[in-house]
Structure formats: structure tokens, C-alpha cells
Design a protein around this motif. Structure first.
Motif, PDB file in Angstrom:
ATOM      1  N   LEU A 216     -12.770  13.060 -35.115  1.00 21.13           N
ATOM      2  CA  LEU A 216     -14.123  13.616 -35.114  1.00 21.13           C
ATOM      3  C   LEU A 216     -14.335  14.332 -33.791  1.00 21.13           C
ATOM      4  CD1 LEU A 216     -16.965  13.910 -36.338  1.00 21.13           C
ATOM      5  CD2 LEU A 216     -17.558  11.734 -35.238  1.00 21.13           C
ATOM      6  N   MET A 217     -14.619  15.624 -33.879  1.00 13.00           N
ATOM      7  CA  MET A 217     -14.797  16.426 -32.678  1.00 13.00           C
ATOM      8  C   MET A 217     -16.273  16.478 -32.307  1.00 13.00           C
ATOM      9  SD  MET A 217     -12.169  19.637 -33.079  1.00 13.00           S
ATOM     10  CE  MET A 217     -12.901  20.387 -31.640  1.00 13.00           C
ATOM     11  N   ILE A 218     -16.580  16.009 -31.119  1.00  9.83           N
ATOM     12  CA  ILE A 218     -17.943  16.079 -30.590  1.00  9.83           C
ATOM     13  C   ILE A 218     -17.976  17.204 -29.561  1.00  9.83           C
ATOM     14  CG2 ILE A 218     -19.738  14.858 -29.318  1.00  9.83           C
ATOM     15  CD1 ILE A 218     -18.590  12.254 -30.361  1.00  9.83           C
ATOM     16  N   PRO A 219     -18.865  18.183 -29.722  1.00  9.43           N
ATOM     17  CA  PRO A 219     -18.969  19.244 -28.706  1.00  9.43           C
ATOM     18  C   PRO A 219     -19.563  18.677 -27.421  1.00  9.43           C
ATOM     19  CG  PRO A 219     -20.678  19.502 -30.368  1.00  9.43           C
ATOM     20  CD  PRO A 219     -19.789  18.389 -30.847  1.00  9.43           C
ATOM     21  N   ALA A 220     -18.700  18.122 -26.593  1.00  9.23           N
ATOM     22  CA  ALA A 220     -19.154  17.297 -25.471  1.00  9.23           C
ATOM     23  C   ALA A 220     -19.693  18.093 -24.297  1.00  9.23           C
ATOM     24  CB  ALA A 220     -17.998  16.409 -25.002  1.00  9.23           C
ATOM     25  N   VAL A 221     -19.301  19.351 -24.151  1.00  9.51           N
ATOM     26  CA  VAL A 221     -19.671  20.090 -22.946  1.00  9.51           C
ATOM     27  C   VAL A 221     -21.176  20.321 -22.872  1.00  9.51           C
ATOM     28  CG1 VAL A 221     -19.419  22.288 -21.741  1.00  9.51           C
ATOM     29  CG2 VAL A 221     -17.416  21.179 -22.743  1.00  9.51           C
ATOM     30  N   LYS A 222     -21.793  20.702 -23.976  1.00  7.21           N
ATOM     31  CA  LYS A 222     -23.237  20.981 -23.962  1.00  7.21           C
ATOM     32  C   LYS A 222     -24.055  19.727 -23.660  1.00  7.21           C
ATOM     33  CE  LYS A 222     -25.161  22.824 -27.692  1.00  7.21           C
ATOM     34  NZ  LYS A 222     -26.377  22.134 -28.118  1.00  7.21           N
ATOM     35  N   PRO A 223     -23.786  18.582 -24.309  1.00  6.41           N
ATOM     36  CA  PRO A 223     -24.525  17.373 -23.909  1.00  6.41           C
ATOM     37  C   PRO A 223     -24.329  17.006 -22.440  1.00  6.41           C
ATOM     38  CG  PRO A 223     -23.490  17.037 -26.042  1.00  6.41           C
ATOM     39  CD  PRO A 223     -22.977  18.346 -25.514  1.00  6.41           C
ATOM     40  N   LEU A 224     -23.108  17.186 -21.928  1.00  2.51           N
ATOM     41  CA  LEU A 224     -22.875  16.908 -20.512  1.00  2.51           C
ATOM     42  C   LEU A 224     -23.664  17.868 -19.626  1.00  2.51           C
ATOM     43  CD1 LEU A 224     -19.041  16.147 -20.510  1.00  2.51           C
ATOM     44  CD2 LEU A 224     -20.891  14.516 -20.071  1.00  2.51           C
ATOM     45  N   ALA A 225     -23.747  19.135 -20.061  1.00  3.01           N
ATOM     46  CA  ALA A 225     -24.528  20.114 -19.299  1.00  3.01           C
ATOM     47  C   ALA A 225     -26.001  19.734 -19.295  1.00  3.01           C
ATOM     48  CB  ALA A 225     -24.325  21.512 -19.887  1.00  3.01           C
ATOM     49  N   VAL A 226     -26.503  19.292 -20.469  1.00  3.46           N
ATOM     50  CA  VAL A 226     -27.900  18.841 -20.545  1.00  3.46           C
ATOM     51  C   VAL A 226     -28.130  17.673 -19.597  1.00  3.46           C
ATOM     52  CG1 VAL A 226     -29.592  17.696 -22.048  1.00  3.46           C
ATOM     53  CG2 VAL A 226     -28.309  19.664 -22.901  1.00  3.46           C
ATOM     54  N   MET A 227     -27.184  16.740 -19.570  1.00  6.28           N
ATOM     55  CA  MET A 227     -27.331  15.561 -18.725  1.00  6.28           C
ATOM     56  C   MET A 227     -27.304  15.927 -17.233  1.00  6.28           C
ATOM     57  SD  MET A 227     -24.960  12.147 -18.664  1.00  6.28           S
ATOM     58  CE  MET A 227     -23.691  13.020 -17.750  1.00  6.28           C
ATOM     59  N   VAL A 228     -26.365  16.748 -16.838  1.00  5.95           N
ATOM     60  CA  VAL A 228     -26.235  17.120 -15.424  1.00  5.95           C
ATOM     61  C   VAL A 228     -27.441  17.928 -14.957  1.00  5.95           C
ATOM     62  CG1 VAL A 228     -24.887  18.504 -13.792  1.00  5.95           C
ATOM     63  CG2 VAL A 228     -23.722  17.015 -15.428  1.00  5.95           C
ATOM     64  N   LEU A 229     -27.844  18.915 -15.772  1.00  8.10           N
ATOM     65  CA  LEU A 229     -29.001  19.722 -15.387  1.00  8.10           C
ATOM     66  C   LEU A 229     -30.267  18.880 -15.394  1.00  8.10           C
ATOM     67  CD1 LEU A 229     -28.254  23.079 -17.244  1.00  8.10           C
ATOM     68  CD2 LEU A 229     -28.025  22.585 -14.808  1.00  8.10           C
TER      69      LEU A 229
ATOM     70  N   ASN B  77     -15.758  23.697 -24.854  1.00  4.86           N
ATOM     71  CA  ASN B  77     -15.597  22.577 -25.791  1.00  4.86           C
ATOM     72  C   ASN B  77     -14.186  22.544 -26.365  1.00  4.86           C
ATOM     73  OD1 ASN B  77     -18.077  21.155 -25.869  1.00  4.86           O
ATOM     74  ND2 ASN B  77     -19.016  22.791 -27.064  1.00  4.86           N
ATOM     75  N   GLU B  78     -13.694  23.712 -26.762  1.00  5.67           N
ATOM     76  CA  GLU B  78     -12.355  23.784 -27.341  1.00  5.67           C
ATOM     77  C   GLU B  78     -11.294  23.370 -26.323  1.00  5.67           C
ATOM     78  OE1 GLU B  78     -11.896  24.012 -30.315  1.00  5.67           O
ATOM     79  OE2 GLU B  78     -13.439  25.226 -31.260  1.00  5.67           O
ATOM     80  N   ARG B  79     -11.464  23.788 -25.089  1.00  4.18           N
ATOM     81  CA  ARG B  79     -10.467  23.439 -24.066  1.00  4.18           C
ATOM     82  C   ARG B  79     -10.477  21.945 -23.774  1.00  4.18           C
ATOM     83  NH1 ARG B  79     -11.229  28.610 -19.920  1.00  4.18           N
ATOM     84  NH2 ARG B  79     -10.292  30.156 -21.330  1.00  4.18           N
ATOM     85  N   LEU B  80     -11.665  21.352 -23.788  1.00  2.94           N
ATOM     86  CA  LEU B  80     -11.737  19.904 -23.602  1.00  2.94           C
ATOM     87  C   LEU B  80     -11.057  19.189 -24.759  1.00  2.94           C
ATOM     88  CD1 LEU B  80     -12.780  17.418 -22.085  1.00  2.94           C
ATOM     89  CD2 LEU B  80     -14.945  17.668 -23.333  1.00  2.94           C
ATOM     90  N   ASN B  81     -11.301  19.650 -25.980  1.00  2.36           N
ATOM     91  CA  ASN B  81     -10.666  19.019 -27.139  1.00  2.36           C
ATOM     92  C   ASN B  81      -9.165  19.268 -27.175  1.00  2.36           C
ATOM     93  OD1 ASN B  81     -12.634  17.621 -29.105  1.00  2.36           O
ATOM     94  ND2 ASN B  81     -13.742  19.467 -28.534  1.00  2.36           N
ATOM     95  N   ASP B  82      -8.707  20.371 -26.580  1.00  2.00           N
ATOM     96  CA  ASP B  82      -7.265  20.593 -26.452  1.00  2.00           C
ATOM     97  C   ASP B  82      -6.636  19.488 -25.608  1.00  2.00           C
ATOM     98  OD1 ASP B  82      -7.512  22.867 -27.945  1.00  2.00           O
ATOM     99  OD2 ASP B  82      -7.297  24.267 -26.273  1.00  2.00           O
TER     100      ASP B  82
ATOM    101  N   ARG C  66     -12.929  16.813 -38.349  1.00  2.00           N
ATOM    102  CA  ARG C  66     -14.312  17.130 -38.698  1.00  2.00           C
ATOM    103  C   ARG C  66     -15.121  17.286 -37.421  1.00  2.00           C
ATOM    104  NH1 ARG C  66     -14.717  16.220 -44.161  1.00  2.00           N
ATOM    105  NH2 ARG C  66     -13.053  14.927 -45.055  1.00  2.00           N
ATOM    106  N   GLU C  67     -16.082  18.194 -37.488  1.00  3.41           N
ATOM    107  CA  GLU C  67     -16.939  18.464 -36.341  1.00  3.41           C
ATOM    108  C   GLU C  67     -18.293  17.799 -36.538  1.00  3.41           C
ATOM    109  OE1 GLU C  67     -16.692  22.562 -34.695  1.00  3.41           O
ATOM    110  OE2 GLU C  67     -15.524  22.979 -36.500  1.00  3.41           O
ATOM    111  N   MET C  68     -18.811  17.247 -35.465  1.00  2.19           N
ATOM    112  CA  MET C  68     -20.133  16.622 -35.529  1.00  2.19           C
ATOM    113  C   MET C  68     -21.178  17.693 -35.819  1.00  2.19           C
ATOM    114  SD  MET C  68     -22.003  14.107 -32.813  1.00  2.19           S
ATOM    115  CE  MET C  68     -21.031  12.713 -33.396  1.00  2.19           C
ATOM    116  N   PRO C  69     -22.062  17.466 -36.795  1.00  2.00           N
ATOM    117  CA  PRO C  69     -23.075  18.474 -37.119  1.00  2.00           C
ATOM    118  C   PRO C  69     -24.063  18.695 -35.997  1.00  2.00           C
ATOM    119  CG  PRO C  69     -23.475  16.425 -38.317  1.00  2.00           C
ATOM    120  CD  PRO C  69     -22.146  16.282 -37.659  1.00  2.00           C
ATOM    121  N   GLY C  70     -24.715  19.857 -36.011  1.00  2.00           N
ATOM    122  CA  GLY C  70     -25.639  20.237 -34.947  1.00  2.00           C
ATOM    123  C   GLY C  70     -26.761  19.254 -34.695  1.00  2.00           C
TER     124      GLY C  70
END
Length: 456
Positions: A389-402, A20-25, A335-339
Motif C-alpha cells: 500500500l503506497m501512502i503519498p508520505a511527502v505531502k503529509p510530512l510537508a503539512v506537519m513540518v510547515l 513521493n515516487e522517489r521515496l517509494n523507490d 494500491r495507492e491510498m485514496p485522496g
């Protein structure tokens, strides 16, 4: 899939966090590359750099404290609001040079000096500090912040290295320069406050901001997820405000880098030094620096502390403190999107993939899933670029792909089962037709082959 991915996130949090951090970088690099998305820069914050050019101009590659004293004196004469001295003058040198630095600091009355802590998750005691003068100074200058907020996860400051106590006592105070590195070695956040015994100690940036905004320690508070500065007022203004600085559970603020090193205004150490001998130059600098925050640091080759930040792999670390001050003064907090909101996004993406999976064409389903993922990634980038606004995008993408992979596999197995049933039904129908023909002709064999899985 949703439960599996979130369980993996709990068991191995560093995996998703790092990606997530690398994507936001990458989003950060994009943001600072285009003026339309670039974070605001408050020109109150400027640098005074002891760089290679300054060393050549001074004709001295080993500046003494007398050189720093003259620069501090000149900056005071230029009426800067706060001098951030990103150098720890820890030991004694010559009596003459030390006295010159002490006199310049006393006359300027606008200097914040740096010190260092080792950050630890375990508490230390000031009783363990060998020098009683240092121990007493730290206890005297620690901040007492009454709070009902949980601070157990805040870092503890131990093993201090501080500026000479007489020098610190004649300044506006000290703040720790210690930085925090993420597991991949990138600096993305700064601990603004740490625990020190039963009290707190401010960072170099927070101490400087409080000095600039005339916020004494008793006006600093902690709320859930925020440091609160009460009655903050800029020099030359009368309107007081309450400033809320978002922090995480460890007391760290995410840094919103204004841009590459050259984005902020820079002055050469040697030019400020030479202003003592040129009244016109002194007046010119006074016009430019009156009311500013100047960050004095050594960035000469071999002396500069360099580190990796989201926008640069070799960034002078004094710029981290400058960007922290700029982030606070401009209010451009990340700001980070809440869980719970992130889980809601994961559910929506999974529902979208589920709806697409009912299409008869696997190619259309795959293309739709890719398009949905691209739309989500673009939305995440826009949220970061436009609204920080930082969205932790990797986990949702992982959920979608899996989810797509699992549903595609299920549909493939289901289709194979249906095809097998159709084939068995066809074979049974053919057998029954054959029996009918045999009856019509009066010849019925003793037995006919029975399709696999069927009994008569």
C-alpha cells in the motif's frame, strides 16, 4: 498550512508526486533486498535470453529469423503455455527465413508477438495508416469492451509498427510493447490498455495473460479503477475465477517488481536452440518448461533496451513485461491510498503537532515533532513493504513540518508580546512606587518619565 500545501499540490502536482515516487523507490529497494518482504514470484514466468553467451555459442552475432524459428519450434515442443516474443519482426527478410518463422509459429500455436504504438492523449484514426493490410489487421484484432466507465483519459495508440501481418495472423495475437515513463524518467507503471479508434488494444503483457488464462476479448471488461478478466482459468485446472486488475485513470497498472534481474528464472537462447540436436536435453527442458510462460528477448550488449526502474537504473526492459505478467498472476498489486484518506492523515498529523506545540519547551516540541514524523515515515514504509500500500508520505510530512514551523513562530511571537507586556507592567509599577516615595517625603517632581506605550 493544510490548505496551503494542498493548494500547492493542485497548482504544481509534479513536485509532490516526484518526491513521493522517489521515496517509494527507496521502499522498493528495501523490499527487494530482504526475502521476508520480497514480492512473490510465480515461477510460471521465465526468460529465454539471447545474451552474449548465446551469441558466442551460436558463433553468429547476427541471428536470423531461422534461429528464432528453431527456438520457437523447440519451445512449442517443450509444451510451454505461451511464448512472449519481445521482438517486432516488422519487415521482410529472405523468403526462406521468413517462411521458417511463419511455419514455426503456425506449428507452435502459442506465440504472442509484439508491436508498438506511439502513445498520445489525442485520438488517431486507422484511416491514417498507409498499409491497408496493417489497418485491417488492427481493426480486426481490436477489443470491443462495452463500458460505462470514463475512459477519456486513456492513452490513444497511433502510428503503429507491427509484426508482419501473415506472421501475426498465425499467432495468438499481438500486444503493444510501448512503455510509459514518469516525468523523472523512471518506469513505475505500465499502460495495460489503450484506446484505438472507438475500441481498445491490449498491451503485450495483458494479451499474454489473457492467452495464458484462456480469457477471450469478450470476457474482458472495465469497471471503475479495474480491468476485469472473467472466467480466468490456469492450464491444467478447472476452477474459473474473476480477476480484477487495478488501474489508474489512464489505464496504467503499477508494477510490483519481484526483484533484481536475476530473481526470475533465465534460460539461454542457445541452449533452447541446441535442444533440437539432443533428445535428452529436449526432454529435460520439457519437464522444466511444460505449462510455463516464456519471454523471448534480445539482451545482448548493444541490442538490449535498458531503462531505469525503481530497483535498478539499467534494467532490461523485457523484464518490465515479465514483471507485469508476474504482478497479475500473483495478484500482488500495488494500491495507492485514496485522496480523502491522505487528507485525514494530514489532519491527524497537524493535530498532533498542534498538541505538541503547547509544551513550554521548544526543544521538547521539536523532538516530539521529529519523532511523530519518523513514526509516520516508518508506518508508510511498513505499509509498502508488508501490504504493498503506497501512502503519498511527502505531502503529509510537508503539512506537519510547515505546521510545526508556523505554530513555533506564532508561539515565539506570542511569548515576545507577553514579555513586552510584563516589562511595561513592571516599569509602570516602578513608576508608581517612585511616586509613592516622593509623596511620603513631601517632594514630587513636576514630571516623571512615562513608560513607552502608557499614558496617565
Amino acid at each position: 498550512m493544510l490548505a496551503a500545501v494542498n493548494l500547492c499540490s493542485l497548482l504544481w502536482p509534479g513536485f509532490f508526486d516526484t518526491w513521493n515516487e522517489r521515496l517509494n523507490d527507496q521502499f522498493f529497494s528495501l523490499k527487494t533486498s530482504y526475502a521476508v518482504f520480497a514480492p512473490p514470484y510465480d515461477e510460471t514466468v521465465v526468460h529465454v535470453d539471447l545474451n552474449n553467451t548465446s551469441l558466442r555459442d551460436l558463433k553468429d552475432y547476427h541471428p536470423t529469423r531461422a534461429h528464432y524459428a528453431r527456438v520457437i519450434h523447440n519451445l512449442g515442443a517443450m509444451k510451454v503455455a505461451v511464448q512472449m516474443c519481445d521482438i517486432i519482426f516488422a519487415g521482410e527478410t529472405s523468403a526462406e527465413n521468413d517462411q521458417a518463422l511463419l511455419d514455426a509459429t503456425r506449428r507452435s500455436r502459442d506465440v504472442v508477438f509484439g508491436m508498438a504504438f506511439r502513445l498520445s492523449t489525442a485520438a488517431g484514426r486507422a484511416d491514417g495508416i498507409e498499409n491497408p493490410e496493417v489497418r485491417d489487421y488492427l481493426r480486426k484484432t481490436a477489443w470491443t469492451i462495452p463500458t460505462a466507465v470514463e475512459t477519456a483519459r486513456f492513452y490513444h495508440g497511433i502510428d503503429p509498427l507491427i509484426t508482419l501481418v501473415p506472421l501475426a495472423e498465425h499467432s495468438l495475437g499481438t500486444g503493444y510493447l510501448t512503455l510509459f515513463l514518469d516525468p523523472d524518467g523512471v518506469i513505475r507503471r505500465l499502460p495495460l490498455i489503450v484506446r484505438f479508434e472507438n475500441e481498445f488494444y491490449p498491451s503485450f503483457a495483458l494479451k499474454s495473460v489473457c492467452a495464458f488464462l484462456k480469457v477471450p476479448p469478450e470476457k474482458v471488461g472495465l469497471d471503475r479503477g479495474s480491468i476485469i478478466l472473467q472466467d480466468a482459468v490456469r492450464p491444467g485446472r478447472t476452477q474459473r475465477t474473476i480477476l480484477r486488475i487495478p488501474i489508474d485513470s489512464r489505464g496504467c497498472m503499477r508494477l510490483n517488481f519481484a526483484g533484481p534481474w536475476g530473481r526470475m528464472k533465465h534460460y539461454n537462447f542457445s541452449d533452447i536452440y541446441a535442444a533440437s540436436d539432443d533428445p535428452d536435453l529436449l526432454d529435460q527442458f520439457r519437464d522444466e518448461l511444460d505449462g510455463r510462460i516464456t519471454l523471448l528477448s534480445d539482451i545482448s550488449t548493444g541490442s538490449a533496451d535498458m531503462g531505469q526502474v525503481p530497483i535498478d537504473e539499467t534494467y532490461p526492459l523485457s523484464g518490465v513485461h515479465a514483471n507485469a505478467v508476474n504482478t497479475i498472476l500473483t495478484g500482488s498489486f500495488i494500491r495507492e491510498m485514496p485522496g480523502p484518506a491522505t487528507i485525514a492523515i494530514e489532519i491527524l498529523l497537524l493535530l498532533g503537532v498542534t498538541a505538541l506545540s503547547f509544551h513550554r519547551s521548544a526543544l521538547v516540541t521539536a523532538a516530539g515533532t521529529v519523532g511523530l514524523g519518523a513514526l509516520f515515515a516508518a508506518s508508510s514504509a511498513l505499509m509498502h513493504l508488508q501490504w504493498s500500500l503506497m501512502i503519498p508520505a511527502v505531502k503529509p510530512l510537508a503539512v506537519m513540518v510547515l505546521g510545526w514551523a508556523g505554530l513555533s513562530t506564532w508561539h515565539a511571537l506570542e511569548e515576545a508580546r507577553v514579555r513586552a507586556e510584563i516589562e511595561r507592567a513592571r516599569q509602570l509599577a516602578e513608576r508608581e512606587l517612585e511616586i509613592g516615595r516622593q509623596i511620603q517625603t513631601g517632594f514630587l517632581p513636576a514630571s516623571l518619565p512615562t513608560p513607552a506605550g502608557w499614558e496617565i
